[in-house]
Design a protein around this motif. Structure first.
Motif, PDB file in Angstrom:
ATOM      1  N   THR A 156     -31.504  40.587  24.458  1.00  0.00           N
ATOM      2  CA  THR A 156     -32.319  40.539  23.236  1.00  0.00           C
ATOM      3  C   THR A 156     -32.212  39.172  22.571  1.00  0.00           C
ATOM      4  OG1 THR A 156     -31.980  42.896  22.890  1.00  0.00           O
ATOM      5  CG2 THR A 156     -32.729  41.620  20.996  1.00  0.00           C
ATOM      6  N   ILE A 157     -31.003  38.617  22.564  1.00  0.00           N
ATOM      7  CA  ILE A 157     -30.806  37.287  21.968  1.00  0.00           C
ATOM      8  C   ILE A 157     -31.663  36.252  22.691  1.00  0.00           C
ATOM      9  CG2 ILE A 157     -29.150  35.419  21.598  1.00  0.00           C
ATOM     10  CD1 ILE A 157     -27.001  37.590  21.226  1.00  0.00           C
ATOM     11  N   GLY A 158     -31.687  36.338  24.045  1.00  0.00           N
ATOM     12  CA  GLY A 158     -32.479  35.391  24.814  1.00  0.00           C
ATOM     13  C   GLY A 158     -33.958  35.484  24.498  1.00  0.00           C
ATOM     14  N   THR A 159     -34.455  36.718  24.362  1.00  0.00           N
ATOM     15  CA  THR A 159     -35.871  36.919  24.032  1.00  0.00           C
ATOM     16  C   THR A 159     -36.196  36.354  22.655  1.00  0.00           C
ATOM     17  OG1 THR A 159     -35.943  38.922  25.387  1.00  0.00           O
ATOM     18  CG2 THR A 159     -37.679  38.637  23.729  1.00  0.00           C
ATOM     19  N   LEU A 160     -35.333  36.656  21.660  1.00  0.00           N
ATOM     20  CA  LEU A 160     -35.569  36.176  20.294  1.00  0.00           C
ATOM     21  C   LEU A 160     -35.450  34.657  20.212  1.00  0.00           C
ATOM     22  CD1 LEU A 160     -33.563  38.953  18.418  1.00  0.00           C
ATOM     23  CD2 LEU A 160     -36.049  38.658  18.410  1.00  0.00           C
ATOM     24  N   ASP A 161     -34.517  34.092  20.955  1.00  0.00           N
ATOM     25  CA  ASP A 161     -34.357  32.633  20.991  1.00  0.00           C
ATOM     26  C   ASP A 161     -35.639  31.978  21.500  1.00  0.00           C
ATOM     27  OD1 ASP A 161     -32.172  30.264  21.136  1.00  0.00           O
ATOM     28  OD2 ASP A 161     -33.560  30.112  22.823  1.00  0.00           O
ATOM     29  N   HIS A 162     -36.216  32.570  22.550  1.00  0.00           N
ATOM     30  CA  HIS A 162     -37.454  32.019  23.106  1.00  0.00           C
ATOM     31  C   HIS A 162     -38.599  32.128  22.095  1.00  0.00           C
ATOM     32  CE1 HIS A 162     -40.564  30.942  25.955  1.00  0.00           C
ATOM     33  NE2 HIS A 162     -41.195  32.081  25.712  1.00  0.00           N
TER      34      HIS A 162
END
Length: 929
Positions: A896-902
């Motif tokens: 989820t962090i990776g998706t939000l970071d993107h």
């Protein structure tokens, strides 16, 4: 527009309270449900007429859904406004909701004529009404004072603060009239201060084209480029400013006007736009990014004024901006179209005049824009002037003879100071045949303007005739001191300059702006062309060019000497005001017949200004030109300063190489002061490329040399830079000792800029060593200095550092306030790199209150921006990021962090700002003004 018949009883005169109303959003309501809106409007009209009659108000004009009424007692007007709003609140439609009427009150005197009122009081209340909201009652400061001073009344009058209104030179304090049962809270008023802008304060009212504004707004809605085309003097600039002023609230990144008339060289167009928009590159560093890249995510309105002499460059630049920046719209003014895709063209014509002049009455004549403009300016020139049935045919003939050209009308009306209207008309007959309506081509408009300016010139006294061409040497605006130094000689004494300038202002050949606290004068471009032609054809041209260059060389030299002791914003604005004249100096000095050494000196002395004003790309062009013209061997000191200025404009290894060239030159001739400056710049450049050991040795040597000079500010800044190298290596005791010395040096010399930097560095030192309380204390010292020196850039930097220190202390509410305050200033200053930093602090604060999703997106935005621009975070920001990610990782899975970071990396700056601020109201801290 309809006038309300008052034949049965004369309108009241004297000091009156005027009450204006209109319905907010009525156009869209008509489109939504015209049948129901028609019924609502009938109830609206009935309510207002009944209320006005009850409280003694006289309706003298009705325009669509807007009413204009006059009251002899201010208390009666206030009661009428309150009762009207109370009754409107009860008139609710299922589809359209409550009737959204805004009301404004202003007290003053006005001229009553033909069942109507005229004068400044009417302009003021119209502007006041335009900034309000439906269901709101606004009061001018005059009306508010009268209500408050009446002991028999118990109205609640609330100050909303000072706002700048269109056409009014000074900010106006605006008040709201409150009462039980009325809506209490409203957004910020829709004034020129609602969003960033640099629109000039208008010193005269807008007359004659009121009905055109609405059409132009519609054109701009369907086309992203609107070009106002017409000959000189027809009023393109005035129309563009009025149009832009009405759109300020619609653009979150502001409305910006770029004056191109003062730019002689095409390559300066891009940097002029960038500097006007205050587009700083990474942390003030130079950037090779194109203008359109830096504007890509901005939502703003750009006004390019006077494009004709740079038509190809202006067209190319606007074309690239429009293709790359989807949220930018542009207005251009030019004598010819730009001819690029998507351009809408509006040809600005002369103001309308009556078909014939015989037997025209005053009331009939007033329906024409040219007549209204003449009368307005005539009253300004002579308070005795009034349009009557007797003189209306004469005024009409004058305006027809002038072909309705606004500049010509203003120049002619100014002559009523010394002539009556009959004599003005007679003199015009001798110069201008009456050709309007017969053969427009027989007298081209530029000939009309030239003839009128020449006529006005011919009426001047000898001293005025001498000074008028001379002031054309100035580019943009100029001061009284500059006029005295450059334009006086054996025939014009310096002490007489003010009186002569004032006379030229009275005759509309010159304009004076006193709104900034100091007088600044300027010529309209059309009149400047005439005056400059006379100057170039005279023997005075060459000596005046030399005096102009000498005067502004000294302005720049003094600014270089004053950098450490003059409040920063004062110092910066002093040079910004004179930038057009400095560019003019450089174009001459570095041209074929100039003085290349003088020009090179000026370019070098401006090194800090180029950097602080974000003009590093322009600076490099001037530096290149200067270096190609002067010999390094015979002018080593000058060339050494040019290499130093180039280093200010570069990054990375290029910055190091330029500083090294400066060092080598100064060392070769034994100039210890110049060598110290070069070493200081070299040390900073070495630190930025990671060569900390070399940087320490170089800065230590620079400090040693500077101890032998009288430049305490430079010594203090050098010590601060040296102390930072020790602090970043966690050599806290050594750093503290160096910082203490830097502070003592700056304090003793009164070098406020260096003192502020010393406190800021010391605050960071305490923070890195774990003493957050001391960090806050020293940051507040720096903040006080930033406010005292009016340095908004450092104010914001200190504020978001304070946010980090308060996070360390667990003072999250105070941290949020500081971070939001910083973001507000940075947003206004268009400082994108620093926005990326402060967003990170607000990411931590979002995470700490449970909103990890927002925090992750904000970190993604900050990381992506800094990576794309090659910016490394300082230790303080790294500390905040580590703690932010620690909180995020506790609350969210890695995927989820990776998706939000993107997702965050894809946000625009404006989206990131809005997400960072959330739904809370913006802070209102006291940043420098």
């Amino acid at each position: 527009m309809t006038k309300v018949s008052t034949r049965s009883r004369a309108l009241p005169t004297g000091t009156l309270t005027f009450l204006f109303t209109d319905i907010e959003g009525s156009t869209s309501q008509w489109e939504s449900d015209p049948v129901q809106m028609s019924a609502i409007l009938k109830r609206h009209d009935a309510i207002l007429r009944a209320v006005f009659k009850k409280h003694g108000g006289r309706v003298f004009k009705k325009m669509g859904d807007a009413f204009c009424a006059a009251f002899e007692r201010v208390s009666s007007a206030a009661l009428a406004a309150i009762e009207a709003q109370q009754r409107f609140a009860q008139q609710e439609s299922a589809k359209l909701g409550p009737l959204s009427v805004r009301i404004a009150l202003h007290t003053g005197e006005a001229e009553e004529r033909d069942d109507d009122y005229f004068g400044p009081a009417l302009n003021r209340i119209a502007r006041l009404l335009s900034v309000g909201y439906g269901q709101q009652i606004l009061l001018s400061s005059t009306t508010a004072h009268l209500i408050r001073s009446d002991p028999s009344q118990s109205f609640e009058v609330r100050s909303l603060g000072s706002y700048r209104l269109r056409d009014l030179a000074q900010p106006e304090e605006i008040f709201q009239l409150c009462d039980a049962g009325l809506r209490d809270q409203f957004p910020h008023l829709r004034s020129l201060d609602a969003a960033p802008n640099n629109l000039p304060s208008r010193l005269t009212s807008f007359v004659g084209r009121e009905e055109v504004i609405g059409n132009l707004k519609q054109l701009l809605e369907t086309s992203r480029l609107l070009t106002l085309v017409g000959p000189g003097g027809v009023g393109k600039t005035r129309l563009a400013v009025e149009l832009a002023a009405g759109l300020v609230a619609e653009y979150s990144d502001g409305v910006w006007m770029v004056e191109l008339a003062t730019i002689a060289e095409p390559e300066l167009v891009e940097s002029t736009i960038a500097s006007t928009l205050n587009l700083r590159s990474a942390a003030g560093r130079p950037s090779n990014a194109s203008l359109e890249t830096r504007l890509a995510d901005k939502q703003l309105l750009l006004v390019l004024d006077n494009c004709e002499h740079l038509i190809d460059t202006a067209a190319d630049q606007l074309n690239r901006i429009l293709k790359s920046c989807p949220n930018i719209r542009c207005i251009a003014t030019s004598r010819e179209p730009l001819r690029i895709s998507g351009e809408s063209i509006h040809r600005v014509d002369s103001l309308p005049v009556p078909e014939g002049s015989e037997n025209v009455t005053a009331q009939e004549a007033q329906a024409y824009g040219a007549i209204r403009l003449f009368c307005e300016r005539a009253r300004e020139a002579s308070g005795r002037f009034a349009l009557t049935d007797r003189n209306a045919p004469i005024v009409t003939e004058i305006c027809r003879r002038l072909d309705g050209i606004p500049l010509a009308i203003e120049l002619t009306a100014a002559q009523l100071r010394v002539l009556n209207v009959e004599h003005v008309n007679q003199r015009l007959k001798e110069r201008l045949p009456l050709v309007v309506g017969a053969n427009r081509a027989a007298l081209p408009r530029h000939m009309t303007i030239e003839s009128l300016i020449d006529w006005s010139y011919g009426l001047l006294r000898n001293a005025e005739k001498s000074l008028f061409p001379r002031v054309a040497i100035f580019s943009g605006t100029f001061s009284l001191d500059a006029a005295g130094a450059v334009c006086s000689d054996d025939t014009i004494d310096t002490s007489a300059t003010l009186g002569i300038l004032s006379s030229l202002v009275e005759q509309s050949l010159l304009f004076a702006d006193i709104t900034g606290g100091n007088e600044r004068y300027r010529l309209l471009e059309t009149t400047r062309e005439f005056a400059l032609a006379k100057l170039r054809g005279s023997e005075e041209f060459t000596p005046i060019v030399h005096r102009h260059a000498t005067f502004f060389r000294e302005v720049v030299r003094q600014a270089d000497a004053d950098f450490h002791v003059v409040p920063h914003e004062v110092w910066l604005n002093r040079l910004r005001l004179e930038l057009d004249n400095i560019r003019s100096l450089l174009s001459w000095a570095l041209g074929e017949c100039g003085n290349s050494v003088l020009g090179a000196e000026v370019v070098g002395w401006l090194d800090r200004f180029w950097f602080e004003a974000g003009l590093t790309q322009e600076a490099q062009r001037w530096i290149d030109r200067a270096m190609n013209l002067i010999d390094e061997r015979s002018n080593a000191i000058v060339v050494g300063r040019l290499w130093l200025a180039r280093s200010f404009c570069l990054t990375g290894d290029d910055k190091v190489l330029a500083a090294e060239r400066s060092r080598a030159l100064y060392e070769s001739i034994g100039d210890d002061r110049g060598l110290a400056y070069a070493l200081r710049e070299l040390g900073g450049a070495l630190r930025l490329v990671g060569r900390a050991g070399e940087a320490r040795r170089v800065l230590a040597r620079a400090a040693s040399l500077l101890t032998k000079t009288d430049d305490a500010g430079a010594l203090s800044l050098t010590l601060s830079a040296l102390g930072a190298l020790h602090a970043y290596s966690r050599e806290f005791d050594e750093a503290h000792g160096i910082y203490s010395k830097a502070l003592n040096v700056a304090r003793e010399a009164g070098a406020q800029y260096a003192l502020m930097m010393g406190y800021l560095h010391l605050a960071d030192l305490y923070f890195l060593s774990g003493d957050c309380e001391s960090a806050v204390a020293h940051a507040i010292e720096a903040l006080d200095l930033a406010q005292a020196t009016m340095n908004s850039r450092f104010y914001a930097n200190i504020k978001y550092n304070l946010a980090a220190y308060r996070i360390g202390l667990g003072q999250l509410d105070l941290a949020r306030e500081d971070a939001r305050d910083a973001l507000r200033v940075l947003r206004r200053n268009q400082d994108s790199p620093q926005v990326a930093n402060v967003v990170l602090h607000l990411a931590f604060l979002a995470a700490s209150t449970g909103d990890a999703n927002t925090a992750a997106r904000l970190v993604g935005y900050s990381d992506a921006y800094l990576k794309a621009h090659g910016i490394e975070r300082e230790p303080t920001e790294n500390w905040v990021r580590e703690r932010t990610m620690a909180v995020i990782e506790q609350r969210l899975p890695q995927k989820t962090i990776g998706t939000l970071d993107h997702l965050g990396s894809l946000m625009t700056e404006e989206q990131a700002i809005r997400e960072a601020l959330g739904s809370e109201p913006e802070a209102t801290g006291q940043e420098p003004t």
